[in-house]
Design an enzyme around this catalytic site. Structure first.
Site, PDB file in Angstrom:
ATOM      1  CE  LYS A 125      72.627  34.344  14.125  1.00 55.82           C
ATOM      2  NZ  LYS A 125      71.751  34.762  13.006  1.00 55.82           N
ATOM      3  CB  SER A 201      72.202  31.849  10.787  1.00 61.36           C
ATOM      4  OG  SER A 201      71.916  33.236  10.914  1.00 61.36           O
ATOM      5  CB  SER A 225      69.024  34.163  10.014  1.00 61.30           C
ATOM      6  OG  SER A 225      69.726  33.637   8.923  1.00 61.30           O
TER       7      SER A 225
END
Length: 524
Positions: A125, A201, A225
């Site tokens: 990520k 996210s 997330s």
């Protein structure tokens, strides 16, 4: 790596994707199986690649059935062909190719002696994690040329396991919302419906895995997330207990313990394997739940669990009927597997006070990160380098006091006590993962008036954030699809250190209601 090099790398990636994967990208945008675009997708290297999870890829590499460079090129080809989802922000293709070629010619004895995931493609990520010599942008223009001078502890463990990291995947700016949209990189699209969000996210991870670019990808979770994007994309996502997966070395707790690292995967066994290989304390850590044999848990079907069913949005904003149906169907499925499910009441949880304190902590954490960057480059951040809502949060954070931070941690702990007392009577809590369907792009953007953002935000994290604030493990399991074909996850939460219980139930549910073959229709 310079800002110009990062920008050129992304342009080259998108250009190559348009040239080599144009037909498949058109298919992603609207073609159904059987069309010319779907046929183009089958021409991608290793046609069976998208059917393999990471565990299967590793086995095939160890046996010599495929080479590391072959599976890497299969992943890169799909990242390019499915560029319409906009999941990749920072490609590291050449670095990964060099690593794969170094593994290709190994004899059988050498392959078997290598780490279990040797040569398996993987991506990080683009938020809060460091791979030495590469950029992590945090989805923010102020960090677009921030080159890491070290590897995160978790990256070290991933590399020790043999994973070949070939890219970073999209995140909204500082992970501050339940969608993955930013001024820096644009919107990441849900492979199930390109007009909808892939969640946030960790939306780059969920989009990449749902599309078949990767079977599993790194993700993190500060308020939902991992679980929100897993729910929106029909995948499995588990947020671990506070302290189980390392966050360091520079900061050993993210957002006073709100944030945790792990992965989003298609199969339960991939998450179990990655957690098995990455769990445990790092130097300096003082918070560590009990570690457990998560691979063994895959084979230990639980019996007679007592599960509390909770379906109330504590923000008072209601829950979509499909999300309620998803959790009710999950309750029925669990009952059919021999578990006892009954409604529970969480009115004793000081939820609204906790949620208000969460804003203090996350904004303060963002301010700390920005000021560290200011020191490193010798200048102050500018307003035009941030999303409007995040810039407002940064300004507010400058006025927060130490007393407010301590009060926030105190109310989180009070909430933890309420849930711990509940878990003395129940093995698990079942709820919807989110209170709404995957939202249309723009609904949760950080580039809009705050009031409009807040109305939608309470639908995203109403059920997930309480387990960040209390440090408890929770997972989203893909057990329901809406009438219009959108994935809707259901959440199970466990006591502190209860990952094995979650993995065992997830494996049982995966067998009872398989989801691996459910793929976005536009991908064929």
């Amino acid at each position: 790596m310079s800002e110009r090099a990062v920008a050129q790398g992304r342009r080259d990636f998108l250009k190559t994707g348009a040239a080599l994967g144009g037909a498949a990208a058109v298919g992603l945008g609207g073609a159904m199986p059987g069309t010319a675009a779907a046929a183009a997708a089958t021409a991608l290297p290793l046609p069976d690649y998208e059917q393999w999870d990471a565990t299967e890829i590793a086995l095939r590499i160890h046996r010599g059935d495929v080479k590391p460079s072959e599976v890497l090129e299969a992943a890169i080809a799909r990242a390019e062909a499915y560029a319409a989802i906009n999941a990749v922000t920072v490609p590291h293709f050449d670095m990964a190719r060099e690593a794969a070629r170094a593994l290709d010619g190994a004899a059988q004895a050498e392959r078997e002696a290598r780490p279990v995931l040797s040569g398996v493609p993987f991506a990080l990520k683009d938020l809060g994690i460091a791979l030495k010599g590469t950029v992590t942008t945090n989805g923010c223009a102020f960090f677009k040329d921030a080159v890491a001078d070290h590897d995160s502890t978790l990256v070290q463990r991933y590399q020790a396991a043999g994973l070949n990291i070939f890219a970073k995947l999209a995140s909204p700016e500082f992970g501050q919302t339940g969608t993955t949209e930013s001024r820096l990189f644009g919107a990441t699209r849900n492979p199930w419906d390109l007009e909808r969000s892939s969640g946030g996210s960790s939306g780059g991870a969920s989009a990449a895995v749902a599309a078949g670019v990767l079977p599993v990808a790194h993700a993190s979770d500060g308020g939902g997330s991992i679980r929100i994007p897993a729910s929106h994309c029909g995948l499995f996502g588990l947020k671990p207990s506070r302290g189980l997966i390392p966050m360091g070395p520079k900061s050993l707790e993210g957002w006073l313990g709100l944030s945790a690292h792990n992965v989003i995967s298609r199969s339960v066994r991939d998450t179990a394997l990655l957690m098995q290989l990455s769990q445990g304390a790092e130097a300096g850590a003082r918070t560590l739940p009990p570690t457990s044999d998560l691979l063994a848990a895959l084979e230990q079907a639980p019996r007679g669990l007592k599960i509390g069913l909770f379906q109330t949005n504590l923000f008072g904003a209601g829950v979509h009927a499909e999300c309620l149906e998803a959790s009710s169907k999950a309750a029925t499925l669990c009952a059919g597997l021999g578990h006892h499910v009954e409604p529970i009441d969480l009115s004793a949880l000081p939820f609204l006070e906790m949620a208000g304190s969460m804003g203090v902590v996350t904004a303060s954490g963002m301010l700390y990160t920005v000021r560290e960057r200011e020191k490193a480059i010798g200048r102050e951040a500018r307003e035009d380098e941030f999303e409007p809502i995040d810039w407002q949060s940064l300004q507010k954070a400058k006025s927060y006091t130490a007393e407010q931070i301590l009060k926030a941690r105190s109310v989180f702990d009070r909430g933890g006590r309420v849930l711990d007392e509940l878990f003395a009577r129940y093995d698990l809590i079942l709820s919807p993962t989110t209170a709404a369907l995957p939202p249309k792009l723009g609904a949760l953007s950080l580039d809009q008036p705050f009031e409009a953002f807040a109305r939608n935000a309470v639908q995203a994290s109403a059920f997930t954030s309480m387990f960040n604030m209390t440090g408890l493990p929770a997972m989203s399991v893909p057990l329901h699809w809406s009438a219009e074909g959108l994935p809707i996850g259901v959440q199970f939460a466990a006591p502190y250190g209860g990952e094995a219980r979650l993995i065992a139930l997830a494996a049982q549910l995966e067998k009872a209601a398989p989801w691996a073959d459910r793929r976005p229709p536009r991908l064929g």
